[in-house]
Design an enzyme around this catalytic site. Structure first.
Site, short mmCIF file in Angstrom:
data_model
loop_
_atom_site.label_atom_id
_atom_site.label_comp_id
_atom_site.label_asym_id
_atom_site.label_seq_id
_atom_site.Cartn_x
_atom_site.Cartn_y
_atom_site.Cartn_z
CG ASN A 9 -1.74 1.24 1.35
OD1 ASN A 9 -1.82 2.03 0.41
ND2 ASN A 9 -2.37 1.44 2.50
CD1 TRP A 10 3.87 1.13 -2.61
CD2 TRP A 10 3.79 2.06 -4.65
NE1 TRP A 10 4.70 0.41 -3.44
CE2 TRP A 10 4.67 0.96 -4.70
CE3 TRP A 10 3.58 2.80 -5.80
CZ2 TRP A 10 5.33 0.59 -5.86
CZ3 TRP A 10 4.22 2.43 -6.97
CH2 TRP A 10 5.09 1.33 -7.00
CE LYS A 11 -0.17 3.46 4.69
NZ LYS A 11 -0.07 3.61 6.13
CG HIS A 101 -5.73 2.33 5.43
ND1 HIS A 101 -5.23 3.28 6.29
CD2 HIS A 101 -4.74 1.41 5.27
CE1 HIS A 101 -3.99 2.93 6.63
NE2 HIS A 101 -3.67 1.81 6.02
CD GLU A 171 -3.38 -1.86 7.75
OE1 GLU A 171 -2.30 -2.11 7.21
OE2 GLU A 171 -3.98 -0.79 7.55
N GLY A 235 2.88 -0.83 4.35
CA GLY A 235 2.97 0.57 3.96
C GLY A 235 4.41 0.96 3.70
N GLY A 236 5.06 1.54 4.70
CA GLY A 236 6.40 2.11 4.56
C GLY A 236 7.40 1.20 3.86
#
Ligand code: 13P
Length: 255
Positions: A9-11, A101, A171, A235-236
């Site tokens: 998930n690159w956001k 999310h 999450e 994510g990160g």
């Protein structure tokens, strides 16, 4: 597990070397053991959710795995400024959507009832839903995690009946981007409860539960070794192609 998944998930971020850098320099050349040309089946459990604006570029450069979006409209078409419909993302080659999310809940007031509407759209349109649930630190510290998850699940899944697969991403809000995580045993137990609750309130052929929140190269394998953890939402660490592939390789080793 009917559909384990490791999702990037690159956001609202693009990897620092751009998409081609992420694929060519970091992800592919960083791993000689994987024969990328001949093993496209190797990526069958990988999902990538870039910003919607970059779906086409990503698909053109990396024709493996699943492409997805980070959110989707609960409406089908028409005058809904800013929204992107299920049909539009399907046309771009997407086959899954992250829903609910915690950042959408926090910054856009997205409620369980909205997430439930989006879930129904996804199931109707054959987009695999990746439904996010999770508790705040306050709730975690109060030992009320399961109570909150049950409320979220009931408000989202009650009376859903489908032969399709649903993915739930557990999450914990306090674990996202913080470097902190629950223990792998805690996550494993919570995932078992999530599966039990969903089976008792909905009629879904297959439910996979993946974990998200500060997953990285160092801790990923210990999560994947747990029986009820069917993958991860990252994510990160997914913005670094090398790290993301390392995590994915760990996952493939534990299958
Ligand atoms: P981090 O992996 O950066 O903690 O983010 C998790 C997340 O929010 C994935 O959806």
């Amino acid at each position: 597990m009917s559909h384990p998944l490791v999702i990037a998930n690159w956001k609202m971020n693009i990897p620092s070397g751009g998409i081609s850098g992420w694929i060519q320099n970091e992800m592919i050349s960083s791993n000689d053991e994987v024969d990328f040309e001949n093993k496209s089946s190797y990526f069958k459990f990988m999902g990538i959710a870039p910003p919607t604006s970059h779906l086409t570029e990503l698909r053109n450069l990396f024709n493996f795995g699943f492409l997805g979006v980070q959110d989707i409209s609960k409406y089908y078409d028409g005058a809904k400024t800013g929204d992107i419909s299920a049909d539009m993302v399907i046309e771009k080659g997407c086959s899954f959507s992250i829903l609910g999310h915690s950042e959408r809940r926090e910054f856009y007031n997205e409620t369980n009832s909205i997430v439930s509407e989006k879930l129904r759209v996804c199931l109707e349109k054959d987009i695999m839903p990746v439904v996010c649930i999770g508790e705040s630190l306050e709730i975690y510290n109060a030992g009320k995690t399961l109570d909150i998850l049950e409320i979220q699940l009931k408000e989202i899944f009650t009376s859903i009946s489908t032969k399709k697969t649903a993915v739930i991403a557990y999450e914990p809000v306090w674990a996202i981007g913080s470097g902190k995580t629950p223990t792998t045993d805690e996550v494993n137990n919570i995932h078992q409860h999530i599966k039990d609750i969903v089976q008792s309130i909905a009629n879904i052929e297959a439910v996979n539960v993946i974990y998200g929140g500060s997953v990285n190269c160092d801790n990923a394998k210990s999560f994947f070794q747990q029986t009820n953890i069917d993958g991860a939402l990252i994510g990160g660490a997914s913005l670094d192609g090398k790290d993301f592939l390392g995590i994915y390789n760990d996952f493939m080793e534990t299958l």
